[in-house]
Design a protein around this motif. Sequence first.
Motif, PDB file in Angstrom:
ATOM      1  N   GLN A 182       0.870  -1.167   0.000  1.00 25.03           N
ATOM      2  CA  GLN A 182       0.000   0.000   0.000  1.00 25.03           C
ATOM      3  C   GLN A 182       0.914   1.225   0.000  1.00 25.03           C
ATOM      4  OE1 GLN A 182      -3.318  -0.135  -0.299  1.00 25.03           O
ATOM      5  NE2 GLN A 182      -3.135  -2.366  -0.370  1.00 25.03           N
ATOM      6  N   LEU A 183       0.836   2.005  -1.070  1.00 23.24           N
ATOM      7  CA  LEU A 183       1.765   3.114  -1.268  1.00 23.24           C
ATOM      8  C   LEU A 183       1.013   4.387  -1.605  1.00 23.24           C
ATOM      9  CD1 LEU A 183       4.165   1.120  -3.612  1.00 23.24           C
ATOM     10  CD2 LEU A 183       4.480   1.487  -1.165  1.00 23.24           C
ATOM     11  N   GLN A 184       1.742   5.476  -1.617  1.00 24.61           N
ATOM     12  CA  GLN A 184       1.275   6.752  -2.135  1.00 24.61           C
ATOM     13  C   GLN A 184       2.388   7.308  -3.009  1.00 24.61           C
ATOM     14  OE1 GLN A 184       0.575   8.943   1.501  1.00 24.61           O
ATOM     15  NE2 GLN A 184      -1.622   8.568   1.383  1.00 24.61           N
ATOM     16  N   TYR A 185       2.002   8.068  -4.039  1.00 23.87           N
ATOM     17  CA  TYR A 185       3.011   8.683  -4.892  1.00 23.87           C
ATOM     18  C   TYR A 185       2.603  10.109  -5.228  1.00 23.87           C
ATOM     19  CZ  TYR A 185       0.020   8.210  -9.011  1.00 23.87           C
ATOM     20  OH  TYR A 185      -1.000   8.327  -9.909  1.00 23.87           O
ATOM     21  N   GLN A 186       3.606  10.902  -5.568  1.00 22.63           N
ATOM     22  CA  GLN A 186       3.389  12.247  -6.081  1.00 22.63           C
ATOM     23  C   GLN A 186       4.549  12.602  -6.996  1.00 22.63           C
ATOM     24  OE1 GLN A 186       5.379  15.212  -2.792  1.00 22.63           O
ATOM     25  NE2 GLN A 186       3.233  15.422  -3.080  1.00 22.63           N
ATOM     26  N   PHE A 187       4.262  13.457  -7.958  1.00 26.11           N
ATOM     27  CA  PHE A 187       5.303  13.967  -8.831  1.00 26.11           C
ATOM     28  C   PHE A 187       5.828  15.274  -8.269  1.00 26.11           C
ATOM     29  CE2 PHE A 187       3.242  11.169 -11.858  1.00 26.11           C
ATOM     30  CZ  PHE A 187       4.296  10.696 -12.605  1.00 26.11           C
ATOM     31  N   GLN A 188       7.118  15.493  -8.414  1.00 26.51           N
ATOM     32  CA  GLN A 188       7.739  16.793  -8.170  1.00 26.51           C
ATOM     33  C   GLN A 188       8.277  17.237  -9.518  1.00 26.51           C
ATOM     34  OE1 GLN A 188       8.082  18.657  -5.214  1.00 26.51           O
ATOM     35  NE2 GLN A 188       6.587  17.203  -4.426  1.00 26.51           N
TER      36      GLN A 188
ATOM     37  N   SER B 208       1.547  19.386  -5.418  1.00 30.29           N
ATOM     38  CA  SER B 208       1.227  18.115  -6.056  1.00 30.29           C
ATOM     39  C   SER B 208       0.634  17.167  -5.008  1.00 30.29           C
ATOM     40  CB  SER B 208       2.499  17.515  -6.666  1.00 30.29           C
ATOM     41  OG  SER B 208       2.203  16.310  -7.326  1.00 30.29           O
ATOM     42  N   PRO B 209      -0.566  16.638  -5.236  1.00 33.75           N
ATOM     43  CA  PRO B 209      -1.200  15.775  -4.225  1.00 33.75           C
ATOM     44  C   PRO B 209      -0.570  14.379  -4.179  1.00 33.75           C
ATOM     45  CG  PRO B 209      -2.545  15.845  -6.196  1.00 33.75           C
ATOM     46  CD  PRO B 209      -1.409  16.812  -6.421  1.00 33.75           C
ATOM     47  N   TRP B 210      -0.734  13.712  -3.041  1.00 33.65           N
ATOM     48  CA  TRP B 210      -0.346  12.316  -2.901  1.00 33.65           C
ATOM     49  C   TRP B 210      -1.499  11.468  -3.414  1.00 33.65           C
ATOM     50  CZ3 TRP B 210       4.394  10.568  -1.727  1.00 33.65           C
ATOM     51  CH2 TRP B 210       5.283  11.453  -1.120  1.00 33.65           C
ATOM     52  N   HIS B 211      -1.180  10.475  -4.254  1.00 33.29           N
ATOM     53  CA  HIS B 211      -2.185   9.584  -4.820  1.00 33.29           C
ATOM     54  C   HIS B 211      -2.002   8.191  -4.232  1.00 33.29           C
ATOM     55  CE1 HIS B 211      -3.237  12.540  -7.891  1.00 33.29           C
ATOM     56  NE2 HIS B 211      -1.935  12.750  -8.032  1.00 33.29           N
ATOM     57  N   PRO B 212      -3.112   7.505  -3.880  1.00 34.00           N
ATOM     58  CA  PRO B 212      -2.983   6.134  -3.366  1.00 34.00           C
ATOM     59  C   PRO B 212      -2.583   5.171  -4.484  1.00 34.00           C
ATOM     60  CG  PRO B 212      -5.287   6.724  -3.611  1.00 34.00           C
ATOM     61  CD  PRO B 212      -4.486   7.959  -3.929  1.00 34.00           C
ATOM     62  N   LEU B 213      -1.877   4.127  -4.098  1.00 33.81           N
ATOM     63  CA  LEU B 213      -1.405   3.149  -5.071  1.00 33.81           C
ATOM     64  C   LEU B 213      -1.270   1.804  -4.375  1.00 33.81           C
ATOM     65  CD1 LEU B 213      -0.016   2.370  -7.793  1.00 33.81           C
ATOM     66  CD2 LEU B 213       2.116   3.153  -6.770  1.00 33.81           C
ATOM     67  N   GLU B 214      -1.959   0.797  -4.881  1.00 33.99           N
ATOM     68  CA  GLU B 214      -1.773  -0.562  -4.393  1.00 33.99           C
ATOM     69  C   GLU B 214      -0.998  -1.314  -5.459  1.00 33.99           C
ATOM     70  OE1 GLU B 214      -4.122  -4.400  -2.520  1.00 33.99           O
ATOM     71  OE2 GLU B 214      -5.283  -2.770  -3.394  1.00 33.99           O
ATOM     72  N   LEU B 215       0.168  -1.771  -5.090  1.00 33.15           N
ATOM     73  CA  LEU B 215       1.046  -2.469  -6.029  1.00 33.15           C
ATOM     74  C   LEU B 215       1.175  -3.908  -5.554  1.00 33.15           C
ATOM     75  CD1 LEU B 215       2.780  -2.009  -8.541  1.00 33.15           C
ATOM     76  CD2 LEU B 215       4.667  -1.395  -7.047  1.00 33.15           C
TER      77      LEU B 215
ATOM     78  N   ALA C 109       0.827   8.010 -14.505  1.00 30.19           N
ATOM     79  CA  ALA C 109       0.829   9.141 -15.426  1.00 30.19           C
ATOM     80  C   ALA C 109       0.887  10.457 -14.660  1.00 30.19           C
ATOM     81  CB  ALA C 109      -0.417   9.098 -16.302  1.00 30.19           C
ATOM     82  N   GLY C 110       1.576  11.423 -15.236  1.00 26.36           N
ATOM     83  CA  GLY C 110       1.640  12.757 -14.648  1.00 26.36           C
ATOM     84  C   GLY C 110       1.701  13.817 -15.728  1.00 26.36           C
TER      85      GLY C 110
ATOM     86  N   VAL D 281       8.463  23.370 -16.840  1.00 26.64           N
ATOM     87  CA  VAL D 281       8.947  22.076 -16.371  1.00 26.64           C
ATOM     88  C   VAL D 281       9.737  21.379 -17.471  1.00 26.64           C
ATOM     89  CG1 VAL D 281       8.241  19.757 -15.673  1.00 26.64           C
ATOM     90  CG2 VAL D 281       7.132  21.752 -14.661  1.00 26.64           C
ATOM     91  N   THR D 282      10.926  20.873 -17.097  1.00 25.79           N
ATOM     92  CA  THR D 282      11.740  20.105 -18.036  1.00 25.79           C
ATOM     93  C   THR D 282      12.031  18.689 -17.544  1.00 25.79           C
ATOM     94  OG1 THR D 282      13.784  20.978 -17.078  1.00 25.79           O
ATOM     95  CG2 THR D 282      12.861  22.149 -18.982  1.00 25.79           C
ATOM     96  N   THR D 283      11.892  18.452 -16.231  1.00 22.79           N
ATOM     97  CA  THR D 283      12.146  17.120 -15.683  1.00 22.79           C
ATOM     98  C   THR D 283      11.318  16.928 -14.413  1.00 22.79           C
ATOM     99  OG1 THR D 283      13.854  15.497 -15.157  1.00 22.79           O
ATOM    100  CG2 THR D 283      14.179  17.729 -14.320  1.00 22.79           C
ATOM    101  N   PHE D 284      11.437  15.744 -13.829  1.00 20.70           N
ATOM    102  CA  PHE D 284      10.584  15.387 -12.699  1.00 20.70           C
ATOM    103  C   PHE D 284      11.252  14.348 -11.823  1.00 20.70           C
ATOM    104  CE2 PHE D 284      10.108  12.077 -15.711  1.00 20.70           C
ATOM    105  CZ  PHE D 284       9.912  10.934 -14.951  1.00 20.70           C
ATOM    106  N   SER D 285      10.641  14.104 -10.670  1.00 15.86           N
ATOM    107  CA  SER D 285      10.941  12.952  -9.825  1.00 15.86           C
ATOM    108  C   SER D 285       9.618  12.384  -9.366  1.00 15.86           C
ATOM    109  CB  SER D 285      11.759  13.349  -8.588  1.00 15.86           C
ATOM    110  OG  SER D 285      13.089  13.573  -8.921  1.00 15.86           O
ATOM    111  N   LEU D 286       9.562  11.076  -9.218  1.00 13.96           N
ATOM    112  CA  LEU D 286       8.395  10.416  -8.654  1.00 13.96           C
ATOM    113  C   LEU D 286       8.745  10.043  -7.220  1.00 13.96           C
ATOM    114  CD1 LEU D 286       5.529   9.189  -9.205  1.00 13.96           C
ATOM    115  CD2 LEU D 286       6.731   7.010  -9.483  1.00 13.96           C
ATOM    116  N   TYR D 287       7.996  10.600  -6.268  1.00 16.49           N
ATOM    117  CA  TYR D 287       8.194  10.294  -4.862  1.00 16.49           C
ATOM    118  C   TYR D 287       7.189   9.225  -4.457  1.00 16.49           C
ATOM    119  CZ  TYR D 287      11.356  14.188  -4.335  1.00 16.49           C
ATOM    120  OH  TYR D 287      12.425  15.025  -4.450  1.00 16.49           O
TER     121      TYR D 287
END
Length: 153
Positions: free
Chosen positions: A86-92, A106-113, A122-123, A130-136
């Motif tokens: 059970q995870l959460q992710y957000q893009f920066q 950027s909101p935290w989204h739930p993720l069940e992996l 998707a983001g 914006v030219t780049t990102f990180s997935l937290y």
Amino acid sequence: MNKHHSIMVIILCLTFVIIGCKNVPPVTSGIGSGQRAPGQEYAKYLQVDNQKLGEKLHISDIKSRTNNELLAINLSLTSRYNKSQQLQYQFQWFDQDGFIIEAGKSPWHPLELHGMQTITVAGLAPSTQVTTFSLYVREVPEKFLNFNFYCIE
């Protein structure tokens, strides 16, 4: 020692010196050290809140394009763990100088992996700068998974 023997020794020594100076990465277990291990190609884009979680996840593919001048990302997040998580992710999002764009918005989204599963995340960038990102990615503590809401009437 004859002249031919001396020349052969010098040639042999020079050959060893040349071979020894050649910049060849050592090979270990069939993988050259200059190569990236599977799942490491996109490692710089994945940020996790702890090392154990980092060992359970990797980004296996990234696709990007512009959509109305905004950076759109589809990335494949893969579990290396055999149980569900059970995870959460957000893009920066970052500009060309590495500065964060719209920090904290950027909101935290739930993720069940599930075990060994690969999913597409998707983001869409919030700005044309914006030219780049990180997935937290972070784990959801178990105490929050079992939280029940009670209605008082």
